[in-house]
Scaffold this active site. Sequence first.
Site, PDB file in Angstrom:
ATOM      1  N   SER A 177       0.815  -1.180   0.183  1.00  0.00           N
ATOM      2  CA  SER A 177       0.125   0.162   0.100  1.00  0.00           C
ATOM      3  C   SER A 177       1.156   1.317  -0.020  1.00  0.00           C
ATOM      4  CB  SER A 177      -0.902  -0.045   1.089  1.00  0.00           C
ATOM      5  OG  SER A 177      -2.211   0.117   1.043  1.00  0.00           O
ATOM      6  N   CYS A 178       0.771   1.893  -0.848  1.00  0.00           N
ATOM      7  CA  CYS A 178       1.520   3.364  -0.906  1.00  0.00           C
ATOM      8  C   CYS A 178       1.400   4.242   0.213  1.00  0.00           C
ATOM      9  CB  CYS A 178       1.167   4.215  -2.065  1.00  0.00           C
ATOM     10  SG  CYS A 178       2.006   5.601  -2.409  1.00  0.00           S
ATOM     11  N   VAL A 179       2.633   4.245   0.666  1.00  0.00           N
ATOM     12  CA  VAL A 179       2.533   4.961   2.194  1.00  0.00           C
ATOM     13  C   VAL A 179       1.960   6.352   1.972  1.00  0.00           C
ATOM     14  CG1 VAL A 179       5.097   5.719   1.977  1.00  0.00           C
ATOM     15  CG2 VAL A 179       3.804   5.530   4.224  1.00  0.00           C
TER      16      VAL A 179
END
Lengths: 93, 93, 130, 130, 124, 124
Positions: free
Chosen positions: C77-79
């Site tokens: 999940s893209c931070v």
Amino acid sequence: MSTLHTVNKTAADDALAACLRVATSGDSLLLIEDGVYQASTITGHPQAQVLKLFALKEDTDARGISLPSSVTPIDYAQFVELACQHSRSVSWF
Amino acid sequence: MSTLHTVNKTAADDALAACLRVATSGDSLLLIEDGVYQASTITGHPQAQVLKLFALKEDTDARGISLPSSVTPIDYAQFVELACQHSRSVSWF
Amino acid sequence: MKLTVLVHSAPYSSEAAYSAYRFTSSALAAGHEIYRLFFYYDGVHNSNASSTPPQDEFDLVKAWSELIKTHKLDAISCVSSALRRGVLDPQEATRYEKEAASMGAQFVLSGLGQLVDANTNSDRVMSFGA
Amino acid sequence: MKLTVLVHSAPYSSEAAYSAYRFTSSALAAGHEIYRLFFYYDGVHNSNASSTPPQDEFDLVKAWSELIKTHKLDAISCVSSALRRGVLDPQEATRYEKEAASMGAQFVLSGLGQLVDANTNSDRVMSFGA
Amino acid sequence: MSTLQSPKTITFISRSTPYGSGRAKACLDMVLSAAAFEQKINLVFMDDGVWQLQAAQKPKSIDAKDLSAALSALPLFDVNNIFAESKSLSARDLDPASLAIGVKACSAEAIAVLIRESDVVYQL
Amino acid sequence: MSTLQSPKTITFISRSTPYGSGRAKACLDMVLSAAAFEQKINLVFMDDGVWQLQAAQKPKSIDAKDLSAALSALPLFDVNNIFAESKSLSARDLDPASLAIGVKACSAEAIAVLIRESDVVYQL
């Protein structure tokens, strides 16, 4: 070297028009999700004549949409195959 | 008895077209957010002639958009006033 | 083939995340390798373990979780997308003094560099968005 | 006048939630009463207190929270929209055995009946969506 | 992360307005990330994406950051192949000579060539 | 909740496809809720919203619930003023006589009248 294009929007959006401007002979175009609503009109686009046309069967069934003979129904397994057979994909959404 | 219509989409979407079909004489149309990109072309629509036309200044400034004289810039305080002056609103998005 | 799937959209709000899930399942069933799942933009909502759809509806968040566990997939999940959208892991929740960490244990928060890496090390990248 | 504001969209993913916030602030500044804020569909993400945007970006979730607190507004997050999207209060988190309850304390989970009530008891309803 | 091998050619097709959604910013973040890893990058503006190039944006009025200012920093990251589709520009009455940043106006056919020469294409 | 006074006239304009987004379902939920509180309801399908009326939907193929089946239950909740804009139907080659549920095909002018006679209007 050909490209798989997917389009998931109806004609209310300009995604398919953009795709058709840059898709080239030998490319494949797969209509998915709400894109399948454009299956019956897509063959009217001159640029679509040089493309292989597909629509995702799961999405046409869901929506009660029937396909013209120029658009080939495929399922998810064939979608994966198509993605592998082309050098790259462009998802228009 | 008049209606305030807001539209927040560009011409890539059919929101403004739908609004213009059902807006009637004396209604106001306020372009907000991405709707302000249609300010320069809206006066070309015959149906727009019978409407009072506004665009939200905060949104035109943000985008670097200038308005034709037929579209009145208003700020958020005036947007609230407009909402109160009309019997109802329809937000097209 | 080695495939990477990029998901831009949240469950429920559009069909795109569901399509990505079906594509991924079908690729695995056909014997392909999923090099990476990358959830970006609204796609990070797919990693929110607090999602609670009605019992008679398809639970996409749970389905992703099980698919990732079963096939030991690398799911990122893209931070920066996830922080904005309030989907945190316990470490980020502590760092930013937020009470709730709702990200599923099957997902890892990381940066867009992981997508660049996937471009290099996958045979194909398939994007799903709305 | 008594106004109700209906928000359909999440922060960051579209401008609509920000516009709703500015409209609400301006209405209060002009002396109007906000009868109710109703967050529906993707709008429930406005009530996710775990949202952590970069420090140099406008923090819409925090801004809503402060506006609601300052003016003692009635702010409702639609319960069925919020459950699907994983924005729970402690009570719902316990009920569904979810670990994380990320809904801000300024918001109340309730049903669409509260919107019907707002139709009846407000002079105007203004919707914001994308 | 596995070791990065030889750089890939990545084309980004940016089709969204700058502030109406977060898509334009999300696309730019992808471009900057690819640039940091020294990939070969094409950035193409099509359809409503060309609104990102409008001059004199002042997004402070909506508490947003200036996306066109961020775009103007792209050459610093060695992103120089920046294109805008002529048809999209003219449909919006945008003059290629008066945009916020320097771009190469190009035809749809030229974009087709960029796609064919790319390893990966993102559209946002 | 304050006591509900005399019923309001509420018009819902449903402009979204049934499964591509959650909007059509969200609109229907709003309609059903208003019906439960015995409001006077108009439901209008415009633009892509008329795709909700397509016959023979089988959304089990994408693990979704049948929205047209849910729409057909509306008369049970005394929602009988259901309209579809003729122009939107014909643009999509949909025959008003072969739809999944009975609706009154109507002009944009008729929709304008519904709006003018409404206390509140929702579009989704």
